[in-house]
Scaffold this motif. Sequence first.
Motif, short mmCIF file in Angstrom:
data_model
loop_
_atom_site.label_atom_id
_atom_site.label_comp_id
_atom_site.label_asym_id
_atom_site.label_seq_id
_atom_site.Cartn_x
_atom_site.Cartn_y
_atom_site.Cartn_z
N LEU A 194 12.14 15.12 2.98
CA LEU A 194 12.45 15.18 1.55
C LEU A 194 12.74 16.62 1.18
N PRO A 195 13.97 16.96 0.92
CA PRO A 195 14.30 18.36 0.61
C PRO A 195 13.50 18.90 -0.57
N LEU A 246 10.34 21.57 22.41
CA LEU A 246 9.27 20.82 21.74
C LEU A 246 8.21 21.74 21.15
N ARG A 247 8.39 23.04 21.26
CA ARG A 247 7.52 24.00 20.57
C ARG A 247 8.22 24.58 19.35
N GLN A 248 9.38 24.05 19.02
CA GLN A 248 10.12 24.56 17.87
C GLN A 248 9.99 23.59 16.70
N PRO A 249 9.36 24.02 15.60
CA PRO A 249 9.24 23.15 14.44
C PRO A 249 10.62 22.73 13.92
N GLN A 250 10.69 21.55 13.36
CA GLN A 250 11.91 21.03 12.77
C GLN A 250 11.71 20.89 11.26
N TRP A 251 12.82 20.59 10.58
CA TRP A 251 12.79 20.31 9.14
C TRP A 251 12.09 21.45 8.37
N MET A 264 0.85 -1.19 0.00
CA MET A 264 0.00 0.00 0.00
C MET A 264 0.88 1.23 0.00
N SER A 265 0.63 2.16 -0.91
CA SER A 265 1.46 3.35 -0.99
C SER A 265 0.64 4.50 -1.50
N THR A 266 0.87 5.70 -0.94
CA THR A 266 0.25 6.91 -1.46
C THR A 266 1.35 7.91 -1.71
N ALA A 267 1.19 8.75 -2.74
CA ALA A 267 2.22 9.73 -3.06
C ALA A 267 1.60 10.89 -3.80
N SER A 268 2.28 12.05 -3.76
CA SER A 268 1.86 13.23 -4.49
C SER A 268 3.08 13.86 -5.12
N ASP A 269 2.89 14.56 -6.21
CA ASP A 269 4.02 15.17 -6.91
C ASP A 269 4.59 16.35 -6.16
N THR A 270 3.77 17.07 -5.43
CA THR A 270 4.23 18.25 -4.69
C THR A 270 3.74 18.17 -3.26
N ALA A 271 4.49 18.82 -2.38
CA ALA A 271 4.09 18.81 -0.97
C ALA A 271 2.75 19.49 -0.77
N SER A 272 2.46 20.54 -1.54
CA SER A 272 1.21 21.28 -1.34
C SER A 272 -0.01 20.45 -1.69
N ALA A 273 0.17 19.42 -2.53
CA ALA A 273 -0.96 18.56 -2.89
C ALA A 273 -1.13 17.41 -1.91
N ASN A 310 10.13 20.26 0.26
CA ASN A 310 10.06 20.30 1.72
C ASN A 310 8.94 19.40 2.24
N ALA A 311 8.86 18.18 1.72
CA ALA A 311 7.84 17.22 2.13
C ALA A 311 8.43 16.23 3.12
N VAL A 312 7.57 15.35 3.65
CA VAL A 312 8.00 14.31 4.59
C VAL A 312 7.46 12.98 4.09
N GLU A 313 8.33 12.01 4.04
CA GLU A 313 7.93 10.64 3.73
C GLU A 313 7.67 9.91 5.05
N VAL A 314 6.53 9.27 5.13
CA VAL A 314 6.11 8.57 6.34
C VAL A 314 6.03 7.08 6.05
N GLN A 315 6.75 6.29 6.82
CA GLN A 315 6.67 4.85 6.70
C GLN A 315 5.92 4.30 7.90
N ALA A 316 5.06 3.33 7.65
CA ALA A 316 4.24 2.79 8.73
C ALA A 316 3.90 1.34 8.43
N LEU A 317 3.52 0.64 9.49
CA LEU A 317 3.00 -0.71 9.36
C LEU A 317 1.50 -0.65 9.58
N HIS A 318 0.75 -1.03 8.55
CA HIS A 318 -0.71 -1.07 8.64
C HIS A 318 -1.13 -2.53 8.58
N SER A 319 -1.58 -3.04 9.73
CA SER A 319 -1.93 -4.46 9.82
C SER A 319 -0.79 -5.33 9.29
#
Length: 377
Positions: free
Chosen positions: A153-154, A329-334, A1-10, A157-166
């Motif tokens: 992801l430079p 912990l109130r300072q955004p990262q990345w 299972m994978s989801t993706a978008s071409d731009t971070a704004s989408a 400026n997006a973030v790739e998230v990996q997870a285990l779903h079931s």
Amino acid sequence: MSTASDTASAAPIIIIGAGLAGLTAAQALQAVGQPILVLEARDRVGGRTLAVPALPTSPAADSLDLGATWGWAHHPHLMQLLAELDISPLTQYSAGATAYETPQGVHRLPHPSGSAGYLRLVGGAAVLCRKLAEQLPASCLQLNTRVTRLRHLPEGNAVEVQALHSNSLCTYRAAAVVVALPPRLVAHSIAFEPALPAAMRQIMLDVPTWMSHAMKSVAVYEQPFWRVQGWSGFAVSQHGPLVEIHDASPLYSGLGALFGFFAAPHPLRAAPAAERQAAVLNQLVHLFGPQAASPLAYHELDWAREPLTSAPGDENPPLEVPLQGPALLRQPQWDGALLWAGAETSASEWGRLDGAVESGRWAAQQLLRQPKLDVGN
């Protein structure tokens, strides 16, 4: 299972954790049209709010808290959320004497209960998260999904998230991520690429997890018999195994309920359940009389044994309870693509329901100020 978008704004903003902080952030973002996705490792929403039916056939309104419970009238963020959700809090019963247990016996203190002014919710605090989740489109919430890695992801400026779903590996692309989990749990369970600054990781390991050392037990009775005897149901004990006890009786059914916190640590927490229950009931008999020996039901939960809440070190109570979360912990990262939420990060009141609400709304506000999200366009 994978989801993706071409731009971070989408791509959606991904919120990790469907507890009160995560769902509060989700509500604020979704309300202005920002695409979101909430990933929750459990098979339920609520995080550290959890209520169970008083009896197997009891209606939802009679559910009893095994997790976070209280608010107070001076909590502005919680009071505002209750008004928005049309939830009226109830004032915990506190009329009558306090029981104070020492090795010499039980002392009856006639002054008002130490729990005067505590506010509870009909059906338990978990009703907050259920109502917030009901406001989200079903496609915005995914249960049984445990996030294991975040990668910045430079490009865009997006973030790739990996997870285990079931138990299946999933990869998502997010415009930004809100981590709404206990910081210490995150430090032990989620990998970051690139690695977070050393000072940030140390703070995450040092911050105690609210509720993690707590173990609650609840005994349910046909009626709150202690009230007739002039007891408030509030008790403090030097003897144990429960060190603090409260009247948790449901509002409508007429049932009685006493809930208490186990001492942390206490050898009975590792004992067989039947031995632990017998010790609790013996203590309640000692405090409130023989009627306490025969409950209709008994419930308990040790949060230190909940792997989706607690991490190594959380089994011990904190040496001190901070008033606010660490400033780091109130300072955004990345470059603003990674933010934190949760009661441990709050600038209002650390570790309370109010703090969870404040932190979720703060994270949403920070994201909505970022031009790259282009909300509504």
